[in-house]
Design a protein around this motif. Structure first.
Motif, mmCIF file in Angstrom:
data_model
loop_
_atom_site.group_PDB
_atom_site.id
_atom_site.type_symbol
_atom_site.label_atom_id
_atom_site.label_comp_id
_atom_site.label_asym_id
_atom_site.label_seq_id
_atom_site.Cartn_x
_atom_site.Cartn_y
_atom_site.Cartn_z
ATOM 1 N N GLU A 167 -34.754 -78.209 101.838
ATOM 2 C CA GLU A 167 -33.700 -77.278 102.235
ATOM 3 C C GLU A 167 -32.570 -78.024 102.916
ATOM 4 O O GLU A 167 -31.396 -77.782 102.649
ATOM 5 N N LEU A 185 -37.844 -69.958 104.586
ATOM 6 C CA LEU A 185 -38.740 -70.743 105.444
ATOM 7 C C LEU A 185 -39.074 -70.035 106.746
ATOM 8 O O LEU A 185 -40.070 -70.355 107.398
ATOM 9 N N ASN A 186 -38.248 -69.058 107.118
ATOM 10 C CA ASN A 186 -38.463 -68.330 108.363
ATOM 11 C C ASN A 186 -39.122 -66.968 108.152
ATOM 12 O O ASN A 186 -39.246 -66.199 109.100
ATOM 13 N N GLU A 187 -39.538 -66.686 106.936
ATOM 14 C CA GLU A 187 -40.222 -65.430 106.618
ATOM 15 C C GLU A 187 -41.698 -65.509 107.022
ATOM 16 O O GLU A 187 -42.207 -66.577 107.360
ATOM 17 N N ASN A 188 -42.381 -64.359 106.945
ATOM 18 C CA ASN A 188 -43.807 -64.306 107.284
ATOM 19 C C ASN A 188 -44.666 -65.154 106.361
ATOM 20 O O ASN A 188 -45.637 -65.746 106.797
ATOM 21 N N LEU A 200 -33.361 -71.576 103.682
ATOM 22 C CA LEU A 200 -33.613 -71.585 105.122
ATOM 23 C C LEU A 200 -34.200 -70.248 105.565
ATOM 24 O O LEU A 200 -35.167 -70.207 106.326
ATOM 25 N N HIS A 201 -33.646 -69.175 105.061
ATOM 26 C CA HIS A 201 -34.157 -67.847 105.383
ATOM 27 C C HIS A 201 -35.606 -67.695 104.906
ATOM 28 O O HIS A 201 -36.456 -67.162 105.625
ATOM 29 N N PRO A 253 -43.889 -68.104 104.349
ATOM 30 C CA PRO A 253 -42.848 -69.068 103.937
ATOM 31 C C PRO A 253 -43.137 -69.789 102.623
ATOM 32 O O PRO A 253 -42.207 -70.057 101.861
ATOM 33 N N ASN A 283 -28.682 -71.539 102.590
ATOM 34 C CA ASN A 283 -29.082 -70.512 103.556
ATOM 35 C C ASN A 283 -30.229 -69.644 103.065
ATOM 36 O O ASN A 283 -31.054 -69.199 103.860
ATOM 37 N N VAL A 329 -38.861 -78.027 104.292
ATOM 38 C CA VAL A 329 -37.765 -78.120 105.261
ATOM 39 C C VAL A 329 -36.813 -79.245 104.870
ATOM 40 O O VAL A 329 -35.591 -79.083 104.896
#
Length: 134
Positions: free
Chosen positions: A71, A83-86, A80-81, A88, A77, A68
């Motif tokens: 990033e 890090l928000n995946e299933n 960031l995307h 990460p 972006n 985090v």
């Protein structure tokens, strides 16, 4: 260099590996978990219980916080995307490669690990080793 060996032990996430620092000999020892799930610990000395200190392992929450922070510093972006995946950790590393940020990420991570090991040595009041790290 000794700090690099401590860093490798810290980052080894194999569940059956436990690393110990022998304060007297200033070496790192690996104790592999036996098939029954118990540590081997043949080298531990009952007469000197303070001689061997278990080296901590990096925790997922710590690794994630580094990702985090990385990033945030790079304002990307795609990272960031990821890090928000299933998954990460996997997605972040794939994205790092795709963006050609691997060297930059490894340098960043290395500094974080080095700082954590130095803090750990300080917490354990292992000053004689800390001096060797400079």
């Amino acid at each position: 260099m000794f700090i690099e060996k401590l860093m490798v032990a810290y980052m080894d996430n194999a569940a059956d590996h436990i690393y110990y620092l022998d304060k007297n000999e200033q070496v790192i020892l690996l104790d592999a978990i036996e098939p029954g799930g118990l540590p081997n610990l043949e080298f531990l000395d009952a007469d000197e219980p303070e001689r061997f200190i278990e080296i901590p392992k990096v925790m997922n929450v710590e690794s994630f916080s580094w990702m985090v922070e990385f990033e945030s510093q790079n304002q990307n972006n795609e990272l960031l995307h990821a890090l928000n995946e299933n998954n990460p950790f996997e997605r972040f590393n794939e994205t790092i490669e795709q963006l050609s940020l691997t060297e930059k990420w490894h340098a960043f991570q290395k500094e974080k690990v080095k700082s954590r090991i130095e803090s750990w040595l300080s917490e354990k009041q292992i000053t004689e080793l800390e001096k060797q790290l400079d």
